[in-house]
Design an enzyme around this catalytic site. Structure first.
Site, PDB file in Angstrom:
ATOM      1  N   ASP A  21       0.852  -1.187   0.000  1.00 21.00           N
ATOM      2  CA  ASP A  21       0.000   0.000   0.000  1.00 21.00           C
ATOM      3  C   ASP A  21       0.891   1.241   0.000  1.00 21.00           C
ATOM      4  OD1 ASP A  21      -2.127   1.688   0.161  1.00 21.00           O
ATOM      5  OD2 ASP A  21      -2.721   1.153   2.192  1.00 21.00           O
ATOM      6  N   ASP A 119      -3.002   2.530  -6.106  1.00 23.36           N
ATOM      7  CA  ASP A 119      -1.875   2.618  -5.178  1.00 23.36           C
ATOM      8  C   ASP A 119      -1.730   1.409  -4.254  1.00 23.36           C
ATOM      9  OD1 ASP A 119      -4.126   3.080  -3.664  1.00 23.36           O
ATOM     10  OD2 ASP A 119      -3.309   4.804  -2.580  1.00 23.36           O
ATOM     11  N   GLU A 120      -2.346   0.293  -4.598  1.00 24.69           N
ATOM     12  CA  GLU A 120      -2.173  -0.892  -3.757  1.00 24.69           C
ATOM     13  C   GLU A 120      -2.338  -2.162  -4.589  1.00 24.69           C
ATOM     14  OE1 GLU A 120      -5.320  -1.570  -0.810  1.00 24.69           O
ATOM     15  OE2 GLU A 120      -6.433   0.073  -1.739  1.00 24.69           O
TER      16      GLU A 120
END
Length: 369
Positions: A21, A119-120
Protein backbone atom coordinates in the site's frame (compact mmCIF):
# COMPACT_ATOMS: atom_id res chain seq x y z
CA UNK A 1 9.11 -3.92 11.40
CA UNK A 2 6.65 -6.04 13.37
CA UNK A 3 7.52 -9.74 12.99
CA UNK A 4 5.70 -12.47 14.89
CA UNK A 5 7.27 -15.56 16.47
CA UNK A 6 10.10 -17.32 14.65
CA UNK A 7 8.39 -20.28 13.02
CA UNK A 8 9.90 -21.97 9.96
CA UNK A 9 7.01 -22.01 7.48
CA UNK A 10 3.41 -21.28 6.61
CA UNK A 11 1.61 -23.89 8.68
CA UNK A 12 -1.73 -23.44 6.84
CA UNK A 13 -0.37 -24.76 3.57
CA UNK A 14 -1.87 -21.72 1.81
CA UNK A 15 0.27 -19.16 -0.02
CA UNK A 16 1.82 -16.34 1.95
CA UNK A 17 0.25 -13.07 0.78
CA UNK A 18 1.71 -9.55 0.66
CA UNK A 19 -0.38 -6.39 0.50
CA UNK A 20 1.60 -3.38 -0.69
CA UNK A 21 0.00 0.00 0.00
CA UNK A 22 1.63 3.24 -1.13
CA UNK A 23 1.87 5.88 1.59
CA UNK A 24 -0.35 8.90 0.90
CA UNK A 25 0.29 8.20 -2.76
CA UNK A 26 -0.75 11.34 -4.64
CA UNK A 27 0.65 13.64 -1.96
CA UNK A 28 3.94 11.69 -1.87
CA UNK A 29 4.33 12.03 -5.63
CA UNK A 30 3.69 15.78 -5.39
CA UNK A 31 6.32 16.13 -2.65
CA UNK A 32 8.75 14.18 -4.80
CA UNK A 33 8.12 16.58 -7.67
CA UNK A 34 8.25 19.66 -5.41
CA UNK A 35 10.82 18.98 -2.65
CA UNK A 36 10.05 22.33 -1.02
CA UNK A 37 6.76 20.76 0.16
CA UNK A 38 8.54 18.13 2.25
CA UNK A 39 7.45 18.24 5.88
CA UNK A 40 4.51 20.54 5.13
CA UNK A 41 0.79 19.72 5.24
CA UNK A 42 -0.04 18.95 1.60
CA UNK A 43 -3.61 18.61 0.31
CA UNK A 44 -4.25 17.21 -3.17
CA UNK A 45 -7.64 18.08 -4.60
CA UNK A 46 -9.83 20.97 -5.67
CA UNK A 47 -8.89 24.62 -5.30
CA UNK A 48 -10.08 25.72 -1.83
CA UNK A 49 -10.70 29.27 -3.11
CA UNK A 50 -9.93 30.63 0.36
CA UNK A 51 -12.53 28.43 1.98
CA UNK A 52 -15.22 28.81 -0.70
CA UNK A 53 -14.16 25.94 -2.96
CA UNK A 54 -16.75 23.40 -4.08
CA UNK A 55 -14.66 20.26 -4.52
CA UNK A 56 -13.25 17.65 -2.16
CA UNK A 57 -9.89 16.48 -0.84
CA UNK A 58 -8.51 13.67 -3.00
CA UNK A 59 -5.74 12.77 -0.54
CA UNK A 60 -3.36 14.52 1.81
CA UNK A 61 0.01 14.09 3.47
CA UNK A 62 0.41 12.69 6.97
CA UNK A 63 1.30 16.19 8.17
CA UNK A 64 -2.08 17.41 6.92
CA UNK A 65 -3.85 14.55 8.68
CA UNK A 66 -2.56 15.87 11.99
CA UNK A 67 -4.92 18.81 11.46
CA UNK A 68 -7.87 16.46 10.99
CA UNK A 69 -7.91 16.63 7.18
CA UNK A 70 -9.08 13.44 5.48
CA UNK A 71 -9.77 12.13 1.98
CA UNK A 72 -13.24 12.97 0.56
CA UNK A 73 -13.59 15.89 2.99
CA UNK A 74 -15.00 19.09 1.45
CA UNK A 75 -11.99 21.20 0.50
CA UNK A 76 -13.60 24.22 2.16
CA UNK A 77 -13.54 22.35 5.47
CA UNK A 78 -9.90 21.33 4.92
CA UNK A 79 -9.02 24.98 4.35
CA UNK A 80 -10.65 25.98 7.64
CA UNK A 81 -8.71 23.27 9.48
CA UNK A 82 -5.38 24.33 7.97
CA UNK A 83 -5.43 27.46 5.80
CA UNK A 84 -1.62 27.40 5.56
CA UNK A 85 -1.54 23.95 3.94
CA UNK A 86 -0.18 23.57 0.42
CA UNK A 87 -3.22 22.89 -1.79
CA UNK A 88 -2.11 21.10 -4.96
CA UNK A 89 -4.30 20.26 -8.00
CA UNK A 90 -4.76 16.64 -9.03
CA UNK A 91 -2.32 15.44 -11.72
CA UNK A 92 -3.82 12.07 -12.62
CA UNK A 93 -1.62 11.53 -15.66
CA UNK A 94 1.49 11.73 -13.47
CA UNK A 95 0.03 9.48 -10.77
CA UNK A 96 -1.02 6.88 -13.34
CA UNK A 97 2.53 6.73 -14.72
CA UNK A 98 4.07 6.36 -11.26
CA UNK A 99 1.47 3.71 -10.39
CA UNK A 100 2.37 1.75 -13.53
CA UNK A 101 6.07 1.92 -12.62
CA UNK A 102 5.39 0.75 -9.06
CA UNK A 103 3.24 -2.16 -10.21
CA UNK A 104 5.96 -3.32 -12.60
CA UNK A 105 8.45 -3.35 -9.70
CA UNK A 106 6.13 -5.54 -7.62
CA UNK A 107 5.45 -7.97 -10.48
CA UNK A 108 9.14 -8.86 -10.63
CA UNK A 109 8.85 -10.43 -7.16
CA UNK A 110 5.47 -12.11 -7.66
CA UNK A 111 4.32 -15.60 -8.51
CA UNK A 112 0.76 -14.21 -8.55
CA UNK A 113 -0.15 -10.54 -8.72
CA UNK A 114 -3.38 -8.58 -8.37
CA UNK A 115 -3.53 -4.81 -8.64
CA UNK A 116 -6.26 -3.69 -6.26
CA UNK A 117 -6.29 0.05 -6.96
CA UNK A 118 -4.03 2.77 -8.32
CA UNK A 119 -1.87 2.62 -5.18
CA UNK A 120 -2.17 -0.89 -3.76
CA UNK A 121 -1.75 -4.51 -4.82
CA UNK A 122 -1.72 -8.07 -3.51
CA UNK A 123 0.94 -10.56 -4.47
CA UNK A 124 2.06 -14.08 -3.68
CA UNK A 125 5.87 -13.80 -3.55
CA UNK A 126 7.81 -16.05 -5.89
CA UNK A 127 9.56 -19.13 -4.45
CA UNK A 128 9.17 -18.50 -0.71
CA UNK A 129 8.22 -21.10 1.88
CA UNK A 130 8.56 -19.13 5.13
CA UNK A 131 7.46 -15.84 6.56
CA UNK A 132 11.12 -14.86 7.00
CA UNK A 133 11.61 -15.20 3.24
CA UNK A 134 8.42 -13.24 2.61
CA UNK A 135 9.63 -10.44 4.90
CA UNK A 136 12.89 -10.25 2.94
CA UNK A 137 10.92 -9.98 -0.32
CA UNK A 138 8.80 -7.22 1.23
CA UNK A 139 11.92 -5.28 2.20
CA UNK A 140 13.31 -5.66 -1.32
CA UNK A 141 10.07 -4.33 -2.81
CA UNK A 142 10.14 -1.37 -0.44
CA UNK A 143 13.79 -0.65 -1.28
CA UNK A 144 13.22 -0.86 -5.04
CA UNK A 145 10.19 1.45 -4.96
CA UNK A 146 12.08 3.97 -2.84
CA UNK A 147 15.17 3.80 -5.05
CA UNK A 148 13.38 3.97 -8.40
CA UNK A 149 10.36 6.16 -7.62
CA UNK A 150 11.54 7.99 -4.47
CA UNK A 151 8.32 7.31 -2.55
CA UNK A 152 7.55 4.93 0.32
CA UNK A 153 5.06 2.14 0.82
CA UNK A 154 3.83 -0.02 3.69
CA UNK A 155 3.58 -3.80 3.41
CA UNK A 156 1.48 -6.32 5.28
CA UNK A 157 2.39 -10.01 5.17
CA UNK A 158 -0.14 -12.63 6.21
CA UNK A 159 -1.69 -16.04 5.54
CA UNK A 160 -4.44 -14.48 3.39
CA UNK A 161 -5.48 -11.25 1.68
CA UNK A 162 -7.61 -10.01 4.57
CA UNK A 163 -4.85 -10.25 7.18
CA UNK A 164 -2.22 -8.84 4.80
CA UNK A 165 -4.41 -5.81 4.04
CA UNK A 166 -5.17 -5.06 7.68
CA UNK A 167 -1.49 -5.53 8.57
CA UNK A 168 -0.31 -3.06 5.92
CA UNK A 169 -2.17 -0.24 7.71
CA UNK A 170 -0.65 -0.86 11.14
CA UNK A 171 2.71 0.88 10.85
CA UNK A 172 2.16 3.55 8.20
CA UNK A 173 4.06 5.24 6.77
CA UNK A 174 6.99 3.12 5.53
CA UNK A 175 5.99 0.12 7.63
CA UNK A 176 6.32 -3.66 7.43
CA UNK A 177 4.05 -5.87 9.52
CA UNK A 178 4.22 -9.68 9.36
CA UNK A 179 1.42 -11.78 10.88
CA UNK A 180 1.65 -15.58 11.02
CA UNK A 181 -1.40 -17.88 11.13
CA UNK A 182 -0.90 -18.67 14.81
CA UNK A 183 -0.85 -14.95 15.67
CA UNK A 184 -3.94 -13.89 13.71
CA UNK A 185 -6.30 -13.89 16.70
CA UNK A 186 -3.91 -11.96 18.94
CA UNK A 187 -3.40 -9.42 16.16
CA UNK A 188 -6.97 -9.06 14.95
CA UNK A 189 -9.11 -9.21 18.09
CA UNK A 190 -8.08 -5.84 19.62
CA UNK A 191 -8.72 -3.96 16.34
CA UNK A 192 -11.78 -1.79 15.81
CA UNK A 193 -14.33 -3.49 13.52
CA UNK A 194 -13.87 -0.68 10.98
CA UNK A 195 -10.34 -1.98 10.34
CA UNK A 196 -11.80 -5.00 8.54
CA UNK A 197 -11.91 -4.18 4.81
CA UNK A 198 -15.54 -4.11 3.69
CA UNK A 199 -16.98 -2.88 7.00
CA UNK A 200 -17.79 0.74 6.25
CA UNK A 201 -19.14 3.61 8.28
CA UNK A 202 -22.82 2.64 8.25
CA UNK A 203 -22.09 -0.99 9.17
CA UNK A 204 -19.72 0.16 11.92
CA UNK A 205 -22.51 2.32 13.38
CA UNK A 206 -25.01 -0.53 13.13
CA UNK A 207 -22.60 -2.85 14.95
CA UNK A 208 -22.02 -0.20 17.60
CA UNK A 209 -25.76 -0.12 18.31
CA UNK A 210 -25.47 -3.88 18.94
CA UNK A 211 -22.65 -3.23 21.43
CA UNK A 212 -19.93 -4.40 19.03
CA UNK A 213 -16.94 -2.11 18.49
CA UNK A 214 -13.95 -4.51 18.55
CA UNK A 215 -13.20 -7.47 16.31
CA UNK A 216 -13.18 -9.85 19.29
CA UNK A 217 -16.76 -8.85 20.10
CA UNK A 218 -17.74 -9.45 16.49
CA UNK A 219 -16.03 -12.86 16.47
CA UNK A 220 -17.90 -13.90 19.63
CA UNK A 221 -21.29 -12.56 18.51
CA UNK A 222 -23.99 -15.14 17.86
CA UNK A 223 -24.19 -15.85 14.12
CA UNK A 224 -28.00 -15.90 14.17
CA UNK A 225 -28.05 -12.39 15.65
CA UNK A 226 -25.68 -11.14 12.95
CA UNK A 227 -27.65 -12.88 10.18
CA UNK A 228 -30.94 -11.40 11.36
CA UNK A 229 -29.45 -7.91 11.20
CA UNK A 230 -27.14 -8.15 8.17
CA UNK A 231 -28.26 -11.20 6.18
CA UNK A 232 -25.48 -13.01 4.29
CA UNK A 233 -23.05 -10.23 5.19
CA UNK A 234 -23.37 -11.32 8.83
CA UNK A 235 -21.77 -14.70 8.04
CA UNK A 236 -18.99 -13.00 6.09
CA UNK A 237 -18.28 -10.60 8.97
CA UNK A 238 -18.15 -13.50 11.43
CA UNK A 239 -15.60 -15.29 9.25
CA UNK A 240 -13.56 -12.12 8.76
CA UNK A 241 -13.48 -11.49 12.51
CA UNK A 242 -11.85 -14.91 12.88
CA UNK A 243 -9.30 -13.93 10.22
CA UNK A 244 -10.74 -16.24 7.57
CA UNK A 245 -10.51 -15.22 3.92
CA UNK A 246 -10.74 -17.76 1.10
CA UNK A 247 -10.33 -15.35 -1.82
CA UNK A 248 -7.34 -15.93 -4.08
CA UNK A 249 -4.78 -13.53 -5.46
CA UNK A 250 -5.95 -13.43 -9.05
CA UNK A 251 -4.51 -11.89 -12.16
CA UNK A 252 -7.02 -9.31 -13.35
CA UNK A 253 -7.74 -8.28 -16.91
CA UNK A 254 -5.66 -5.15 -17.39
CA UNK A 255 -8.03 -3.80 -20.03
CA UNK A 256 -10.01 -0.66 -19.30
CA UNK A 257 -13.01 -1.57 -17.15
CA UNK A 258 -15.02 1.64 -17.50
CA UNK A 259 -15.02 5.22 -18.74
CA UNK A 260 -16.67 7.90 -16.64
CA UNK A 261 -16.83 11.64 -16.19
CA UNK A 262 -18.21 13.68 -13.30
CA UNK A 263 -18.34 17.30 -12.23
CA UNK A 264 -19.36 19.51 -9.31
CA UNK A 265 -21.74 22.44 -9.80
CA UNK A 266 -20.51 25.90 -8.80
CA UNK A 267 -23.62 26.05 -6.58
CA UNK A 268 -25.91 23.23 -5.44
CA UNK A 269 -28.91 23.16 -7.75
CA UNK A 270 -32.28 21.50 -8.29
CA UNK A 271 -32.81 23.13 -11.69
CA UNK A 272 -33.59 20.17 -14.00
CA UNK A 273 -32.58 22.06 -17.13
CA UNK A 274 -29.20 23.00 -15.69
CA UNK A 275 -28.59 19.45 -14.41
CA UNK A 276 -29.65 17.84 -17.70
CA UNK A 277 -27.46 20.19 -19.71
CA UNK A 278 -24.44 19.41 -17.57
CA UNK A 279 -25.12 15.68 -17.83
CA UNK A 280 -25.22 15.99 -21.64
CA UNK A 281 -21.76 17.57 -21.63
CA UNK A 282 -20.42 14.74 -19.48
CA UNK A 283 -22.02 12.15 -21.78
CA UNK A 284 -20.36 13.76 -24.79
CA UNK A 285 -16.98 13.60 -23.05
CA UNK A 286 -17.49 9.89 -22.29
CA UNK A 287 -18.48 9.30 -25.91
CA UNK A 288 -15.34 10.99 -27.24
CA UNK A 289 -13.21 8.66 -25.10
CA UNK A 290 -15.17 5.64 -26.37
CA UNK A 291 -14.60 6.58 -30.00
CA UNK A 292 -10.94 7.42 -29.45
CA UNK A 293 -10.23 4.06 -27.81
CA UNK A 294 -12.60 2.10 -30.09
CA UNK A 295 -14.74 0.66 -27.27
CA UNK A 296 -18.30 -0.61 -27.16
CA UNK A 297 -20.29 -0.69 -23.91
CA UNK A 298 -23.28 -2.50 -22.41
CA UNK A 299 -23.83 -0.65 -19.11
CA UNK A 300 -24.58 3.02 -18.42
CA UNK A 301 -24.13 4.30 -14.86
CA UNK A 302 -25.30 7.55 -13.27
CA UNK A 303 -23.80 9.04 -10.12
CA UNK A 304 -25.55 11.73 -8.06
CA UNK A 305 -24.27 13.51 -4.95
CA UNK A 306 -26.73 15.67 -3.02
CA UNK A 307 -25.98 18.83 -1.03
CA UNK A 308 -25.66 16.77 2.19
CA UNK A 309 -22.94 14.65 0.45
CA UNK A 310 -25.14 11.54 0.29
CA UNK A 311 -24.16 9.78 -2.92
CA UNK A 312 -26.13 7.38 -5.11
CA UNK A 313 -25.40 5.36 -8.26
CA UNK A 314 -27.81 3.73 -10.67
CA UNK A 315 -26.98 1.49 -13.64
CA UNK A 316 -28.81 0.03 -16.61
CA UNK A 317 -27.67 -2.76 -18.93
CA UNK A 318 -28.20 -2.26 -22.66
CA UNK A 319 -29.34 -5.31 -24.69
CA UNK A 320 -26.77 -4.80 -27.48
CA UNK A 321 -23.14 -3.69 -27.64
CA UNK A 322 -23.00 -0.08 -28.78
CA UNK A 323 -21.01 3.15 -28.76
CA UNK A 324 -24.04 5.31 -29.54
CA UNK A 325 -23.97 8.71 -27.81
CA UNK A 326 -27.76 8.91 -27.90
CA UNK A 327 -27.98 5.73 -25.83
CA UNK A 328 -25.65 7.23 -23.20
CA UNK A 329 -27.70 10.43 -23.06
CA UNK A 330 -31.11 8.75 -23.08
CA UNK A 331 -30.31 6.17 -20.39
CA UNK A 332 -28.48 8.61 -18.12
CA UNK A 333 -31.46 11.01 -18.33
CA UNK A 334 -33.84 8.15 -17.48
CA UNK A 335 -31.74 7.27 -14.45
CA UNK A 336 -31.53 10.94 -13.43
CA UNK A 337 -35.32 11.28 -13.27
CA UNK A 338 -35.38 9.37 -9.97
CA UNK A 339 -33.40 12.12 -8.26
CA UNK A 340 -34.87 15.32 -9.68
CA UNK A 341 -36.90 17.35 -7.19
CA UNK A 342 -35.72 15.57 -4.03
CA UNK A 343 -33.04 18.00 -2.86
CA UNK A 344 -30.34 20.14 -4.37
CA UNK A 345 -27.66 18.29 -6.29
CA UNK A 346 -23.95 18.97 -5.79
CA UNK A 347 -22.34 16.58 -8.30
CA UNK A 348 -23.39 14.39 -11.20
CA UNK A 349 -21.44 11.82 -13.16
CA UNK A 350 -22.04 9.46 -16.04
CA UNK A 351 -20.07 6.38 -17.04
CA UNK A 352 -20.10 3.32 -19.25
CA UNK A 353 -18.78 -0.15 -18.43
CA UNK A 354 -18.77 -3.78 -19.62
CA UNK A 355 -16.44 -2.53 -22.32
CA UNK A 356 -15.02 -4.45 -25.23
CA UNK A 357 -12.86 -3.32 -28.11
CA UNK A 358 -14.66 -2.81 -31.40
CA UNK A 359 -13.46 -4.78 -34.39
CA UNK A 360 -13.22 -2.20 -37.18
CA UNK A 361 -14.80 -4.77 -39.53
CA UNK A 362 -17.77 -5.23 -37.21
CA UNK A 363 -21.16 -3.82 -38.19
CA UNK A 364 -23.51 -2.73 -35.41
CA UNK A 365 -27.27 -2.42 -35.36
CA UNK A 366 -26.83 1.28 -34.70
CA UNK A 367 -24.87 1.67 -37.94
CA UNK A 368 -28.19 1.28 -39.77
CA UNK A 369 -30.12 3.77 -37.62
Amino acid sequence: MMLAHNQPANSTGRPIVLHVDMDSFFASVEVREQPELRGLPVVVGADPERGKGRGVVCTCSYEAREYGIRSAMPVSQAYKLCPDAAFVPVNMKLYAQVSSNVMEIMKRFAEKFQQFSVDEAFLVPDAVSSFEDAAIIALKIKDEILKQERITCSVGVGPNKLIAKVASKIQKPDGLTVIRPEDVQEFLYPQEVSKIPGIGGKTTEALKLMGITRVEELANCDIQRLSERFGKMGLWMKQAAHGLDFSEVKELDEAVKSISRSGTFAEDTNDPVKIAGFLELLAESVHRALIRDRFLFKVVTLKVRFEDFSTYTRSKTIPVWTSDIFVIKRVSMQLLSEFIGKQKIRLVGVGVSRLRERDTRQTLITDFI
